[in-house]
Design a protein around this motif. Structure first.
Motif: not given
Length: 118
Positions: A28-29, A32, A34, A36, A39, A42-43
């Protein structure tokens, strides 16, 4: 090689050797784009946890590459194929023989498919 491209290639070649959690977060990193912090937000995890996991995954993937050299071999093969394409293009452009031009075009088409599959 640009860091993101290298990370993507390493993940493509060796990602299946990571555990599921590492694979999901790292995948995902790198896909995406995004930060850190974004990310993590969001998580619902800390930025430091994301940073540490990515760092460990990078080290693992680099270790696999150091031993197996699959990305290096892939890049070398791709570069050689592109060189062959250049030779074929030069040959095609320097002849008036329609049959040779047709064969060169066919070779280039097949070669491009191989490169695209990489």
């Amino acid at each position: 090689m640009e860091k993101i491209v290298r990370q993507t290639l390493l993940f493509d070649f060796y990602g299946e050797l990571l555990n599921e959690h590492q694979k999901n977060v790292y995948g995902d990193i790198i896909s995406s784009d995004l930060s850190y912090s974004e990310f993590a937000s969001e998580n619902n995890i800390s930025r430091q946890a994301v940073f540490d996991l990515v760092k460990r995954c990078n080290e693992k993937l680099e270790s696999y590459e150091e031993k197996l050299r699959l990305v290096e071999k892939f890049m070398n093969a791709r570069n050689r194929l592109e060189e062959v394409n250049g030779i074929i293009s030069d040959m095609r452009d320097s002849t008036a023989d329609k049959k040779l031009i047709s064969l060169c075009n066919e070779l280039l088409e097949k070669s491009e498919k191989i490169i695209d599959e990489f």
